[in-house]
Write an enzyme that holds these catalytic residues in place. Structure first.
Site, mmCIF file in Angstrom:
data_model
loop_
_atom_site.group_PDB
_atom_site.id
_atom_site.type_symbol
_atom_site.label_atom_id
_atom_site.label_comp_id
_atom_site.label_asym_id
_atom_site.label_seq_id
_atom_site.Cartn_x
_atom_site.Cartn_y
_atom_site.Cartn_z
ATOM 1 N N ALA A 286 7.056 3.604 9.800
ATOM 2 C CA ALA A 286 7.417 4.269 8.546
ATOM 3 C C ALA A 286 7.787 3.251 7.467
ATOM 4 O O ALA A 286 7.471 3.439 6.290
ATOM 5 C CB ALA A 286 8.572 5.245 8.775
ATOM 6 N N GLY B 248 4.545 2.139 6.172
ATOM 7 C CA GLY B 248 3.908 3.250 5.472
ATOM 8 C C GLY B 248 4.537 3.544 4.128
ATOM 9 O O GLY B 248 3.842 3.881 3.164
ATOM 10 N N ASP B 249 5.840 3.405 4.035
ATOM 11 C CA ASP B 249 6.556 3.612 2.778
ATOM 12 C C ASP B 249 6.034 2.659 1.707
ATOM 13 O O ASP B 249 5.752 3.066 0.581
ATOM 14 C CB ASP B 249 8.057 3.409 3.003
ATOM 15 C CG ASP B 249 8.855 3.507 1.720
ATOM 16 O OD1 ASP B 249 8.854 4.588 1.096
ATOM 17 O OD2 ASP B 249 9.467 2.494 1.327
ATOM 18 N N ALA B 250 5.879 1.402 2.064
ATOM 19 C CA ALA B 250 5.401 0.398 1.107
ATOM 20 C C ALA B 250 3.956 0.665 0.695
ATOM 21 O O ALA B 250 3.605 0.562 -0.487
ATOM 22 C CB ALA B 250 5.530 -1.000 1.713
#
EC number: 3.1.26.-
Length: 136
Positions: free
Chosen positions: A16, A19-21
């Protein structure tokens, strides 16, 4: 760029994190390409897409449509079940866990080098959140 060889072994929160970046970068590029250049406007609009609520709405709709592959569903569950010891004060734990799930799949696809599928995911999420923004 450094290669993460053991990405399949990463926990849901680590996926995550990546994935956030990846999603944040995608949304920022999308907004700039759409001609939004005022800092306040950029921030307000980006927040609708990258917020836990926006990501949770997108993932729920994608699941309902049968968009996820078996592997993506497995990764999403790993992200959702990850034990985070912090939850933002303006987000309920269920929404936060769904957004972590969403970001975990994006992180996994990115680290696996599945760029075409990653693009499909981000475009689908964008479409879902935009529809929600238009109806609100």
């Amino acid at each position: 760029m450094a290669e993460v060889k053991e990405y399949k072994q990463l926990n849901g929160l680590a996926l995550a994190y990546m994935g956030d970046a990846v999603y944040e970068k995608f949304i920022r590029e999308y907004l700039l390409a759409a001609g939004k250049t005022k800092p306040n406007q950029l921030h307000k609009t980006a927040t609708k897409f990258v917020s836990a609520k926006g990501q949770a709405v997108a993932l729920k709709a994608m699941i309902a449509e049968g968009f996820l592959t078996e592997e993506e569903d497995r990764i999403a569950k790993r992200g959702r079940n990850a034990k985070s010891y912090t939850v933002p004060k303006n987000t309920d734990p269920g929404t936060y866990s769904m957004s972590t799930s969403f970001e975990a799949v994006l992180g996994y696809l990115y680290l696996a080098g599945e760029m075409e599928r990653l693009q499909e995911w981000m475009e689908k999420a964008l479409e879902i959140v935009e529809k929600g923004v238009e109806t609100n």
